[in-house]
Design an enzyme around this catalytic site. Structure first.
Site, PDB file in Angstrom:
ATOM      1  N   ASP A  12       0.857  -1.194   0.000  1.00 25.14           N
ATOM      2  CA  ASP A  12       0.000   0.000   0.000  1.00 25.14           C
ATOM      3  C   ASP A  12       0.893   1.244   0.000  1.00 25.14           C
ATOM      4  OD1 ASP A  12      -1.957   1.895   0.297  1.00 25.14           O
ATOM      5  OD2 ASP A  12      -2.654   1.208   2.261  1.00 25.14           O
ATOM      6  N   ASP A 107      -3.927   2.284  -5.175  1.00 29.79           N
ATOM      7  CA  ASP A 107      -2.567   2.272  -4.607  1.00 29.79           C
ATOM      8  C   ASP A 107      -2.259   1.039  -3.779  1.00 29.79           C
ATOM      9  OD1 ASP A 107      -3.955   2.808  -2.244  1.00 29.79           O
ATOM     10  OD2 ASP A 107      -2.314   4.049  -1.485  1.00 29.79           O
ATOM     11  N   GLU A 108      -3.060  -0.010  -3.931  1.00 29.44           N
ATOM     12  CA  GLU A 108      -2.745  -1.184  -3.110  1.00 29.44           C
ATOM     13  C   GLU A 108      -3.051  -2.476  -3.848  1.00 29.44           C
ATOM     14  OE1 GLU A 108      -5.543  -2.002   0.408  1.00 29.44           O
ATOM     15  OE2 GLU A 108      -6.505  -0.337  -0.626  1.00 29.44           O
TER      16      GLU A 108
HETATM   17  P1  TTP Z   1      -5.399   5.134   0.846  1.00 25.21           P
HETATM   18  O1  TTP Z   1      -4.389   4.060   0.571  1.00 25.21           O
HETATM   19  O2  TTP Z   1      -6.581   4.790   1.709  1.00 25.21           O
HETATM   20  O3  TTP Z   1      -4.676   6.362   1.557  1.00 25.21           O
HETATM   21  P2  TTP Z   1      -3.257   6.985   1.292  1.00 25.21           P
HETATM   22  O4  TTP Z   1      -2.438   6.183   0.343  1.00 25.21           O
HETATM   23  O5  TTP Z   1      -3.436   8.413   0.918  1.00 25.21           O
HETATM   24  O6  TTP Z   1      -2.601   6.963   2.744  1.00 25.21           O
HETATM   25  P3  TTP Z   1      -2.049   5.705   3.546  1.00 25.21           P
HETATM   26  O7  TTP Z   1      -0.595   6.001   3.773  1.00 25.21           O
HETATM   27  O8  TTP Z   1      -2.829   5.691   4.826  1.00 25.21           O
HETATM   28  O9  TTP Z   1      -2.276   4.491   2.712  1.00 25.21           O
HETATM   29  O10 TTP Z   1      -5.963   5.713  -0.510  1.00 25.21           O
HETATM   30  C1  TTP Z   1      -5.152   5.859  -1.678  1.00 25.21           C
HETATM   31  C2  TTP Z   1      -5.516   7.128  -2.402  1.00 25.21           C
HETATM   32  O11 TTP Z   1      -6.887   7.106  -2.764  1.00 25.21           O
HETATM   33  C3  TTP Z   1      -5.320   8.375  -1.577  1.00 25.21           C
HETATM   34  O12 TTP Z   1      -3.995   8.906  -1.704  1.00 25.21           O
HETATM   35  C4  TTP Z   1      -6.358   9.312  -2.105  1.00 25.21           C
HETATM   36  C5  TTP Z   1      -7.439   8.410  -2.647  1.00 25.21           C
HETATM   37  N1  TTP Z   1      -8.589   8.397  -1.735  1.00 25.21           N
HETATM   38  C6  TTP Z   1      -9.621   9.319  -1.966  1.00 25.21           C
HETATM   39  O13 TTP Z   1      -9.553  10.106  -2.907  1.00 25.21           O
HETATM   40  N2  TTP Z   1     -10.690   9.308  -1.115  1.00 25.21           N
HETATM   41  C7  TTP Z   1     -10.790   8.450  -0.064  1.00 25.21           C
HETATM   42  O14 TTP Z   1     -11.774   8.488   0.687  1.00 25.21           O
HETATM   43  C8  TTP Z   1      -9.720   7.516   0.163  1.00 25.21           C
HETATM   44  C9  TTP Z   1      -9.776   6.548   1.327  1.00 25.21           C
HETATM   45  C10 TTP Z   1      -8.653   7.532  -0.699  1.00 25.21           C
HETATM   46 MG    MG Z   2      -2.244   4.126   0.558  1.00 21.35          MG
END
Ligand code: TTP
Ligand code: MG
Length: 404
Positions: A12, A107-108
């Site tokens: 992730d 992103d995962e």
């Molecule tokens: P995530 O992997 O949930 O968050 P992140 O990568 O920003 O942070 P983390 O280090 O906790 O993993 O989501 C990936 C991307 O998806 C995030 O950068 C932005 C987008 N996203 C949104 O636009 N709205 C949302 O509600 C979520 C959860 C994510």
């Molecule tokens: Mg993330």
């Protein structure tokens, strides 16, 4: 049942959208970066860099609130095409290690490396190598979790954030995992957490040990799933490398001020179609239907759909169809609060390139996409007149959109 080995990786990206921005704009590194709509609008935070999270900024928070918490942050509007292009490259990178890759979100992904460890080494070595490659190629960090199943791997990556690598073994289920609050178990949201807290069940240990009748009385048949979660077993299927094609893909915008200005609506529509089409092409897809969504200031919402003669990845025919739909909307003096487009009946791209002119359009579009992926969405725009030379689509005040 657990597999006997730790062969599932969950990868992730950390603060994905913000990290991509920091990677391509070195002056932003080390600074709080918030991706979402501009403050002062009705937008929310999509994500915040870890520097901004230190001030309490979180995903889904109104940007106005984020600005109160972190006034010196850099606020950026998202550049989805750039994030989607990084996503595509990341998936290619994961597939260098195994073809058993399940992409979960932008992103995962889960990787089942059970079949490739003889070649690539132990799971932890594969995870470290992936972290290095992601950083070298994209300039962003990711967290890696290793487990014997998807749930433990995902929990492990969550606990390792940011930029860490962690493992959760079956032994941890009866050790380290027990100390965690129930909310750390994936699949337990705020509502379930509140109901568990009301029962006095606040930690994983308490959930593991809770009498089943107590859980069943409160959650009915959901009690079994909760108990499975507490022991690190998800009811989810094994890593599935089947590539899922989205059913539809869209983009919408809420106007800062409600409007009845036909030119503004058409310009916004072009921007929405343009960006949605870039996302579509990055996914290697073509669309056959386009749906226009329009919400009036009264919150009454209408949708209008058009079907194209063939599935296409080209922006122009889709915009033409969407603009015709907009032209036929009768505003009757009402103001528009939100405008959106959604692309449907999606096909793999190879279905489309049958007509020469479509091919030319698509090549042009792809050149635009490449520039955007490299320099940002705003690096190149489209003028409605340049895109749409046909008389039917010359910019004009849309009959049905003018304020009366
Ligand atoms: P995530 O992997 O949930 O968050 P992140 O990568 O920003 O942070 P983390 O280090 O906790 O993993 O989501 C990936 C991307 O998806 C995030 O950068 C932005 C987008 N996203 C949104 O636009 N709205 C949302 O509600 C979520 C959860 C994510
Ligand atoms: Mg993330």
């Amino acid at each position: 049942m657990f597999a006997s080995t730790l062969s599932i990786l969950h990868i992730d990206m950390d603060a994905f959208f913000a990290s991509v921005e920091q990677a391509r704009r070195p002056e932003l590194r080390g600074r709080p970066v918030i991706v979402g709509g501009p403050p002062g609008t009705r937008s929310v935070v999509a994500t915040a860099s870890y520097e901004a999270r230190a001030f309490g900024v979180r995903t889904a928070m109104p940007t106005a609130r984020a600005q109160q918490l972190c006034p010196h942050a850099v606020f950026l509007c998202g550049d989805f095409a750039a994030y989607a292009a990084v996503h595509e490259r990341l998936v290619d990178l994961f597939r260098m290690f195994t073809d058993r890759v399940q992409v979960v979100s932008i992103d995962e992904a889960y990787l089942d490396v059970s079949g490739c460890r003889r070649l690539s080494g132990p799971s932890r070595a594969i995870g470290c190598r992936i972290q290095e490659l992601v950083y070298d190629r994209e300039g962003i960090t990711c967290s890696v979790g290793i487990g014997s199943g998807k749930l433990l791997a995902r929990l492990a990556s969550e606990l390792a954030k940011p930029a860490g690598i962690g493992e959760l073994t079956e032994a941890d289920v009866h050790g380290r995992l027990r100390e965690l609050p129930v909310r750390d178990l994936l699949g337990i949201g705020a509502v379930t957490e509140a109901r568990l807290t009301a029962l006095g069940v606040t930690t994983v240990a308490l959930l593991q040990d809770a009498p089943l009748p107590l859980l069943s009385a409160a959650f009915g048949s959901g009690a079994y799933a909760l108990r499975q979660l507490a022991f690190g077993r998800s009811l989810a299927s094994p890593v599935s490398s089947r590539r899922r094609r989205p059913k539809s893909l869209g983009k919408e915008v809420t106007f800062h001020e409600d409007t009845a200005d036909g030119d503004r609506l058409r310009a916004t529509l072009l921007r929405l179609v343009d960006h949605a089409m870039t996302r579509l092409r990055v996914k290697g897809l073509a669309a056959r239907t386009v749906t226009l969504k329009l919400r009036y200031s009264t919150f009454h919402t209408i949708t209008r759909r058009a079907t194209l003669p063939y599935a296409t990845g080209a922006t122009r025919p889709v915009y033409e169809a969407a603009a015709r739909l907009l032209d036929h909307v009768e505003l009757d003096g009402r103001l528009v609060r939100l405008l959106g487009v959604s692309l449907g009946d999606l096909h793999a791209k190879s279905f489309q390139l049958t007509l020469d002119d479509v091919w030319k359009e698509t090549s042009l579009d792809e050149a635009v996409d490449r520039i955007r992926a490299r320099y940002g969405t705003s690096s190149i725009g489209r003028a409605a007149g340049a895109l749409v030379p046909s008389p039917a689509l010359q910019p004009r005040r849309a009959a049905g959109c003018a304020a009366s």
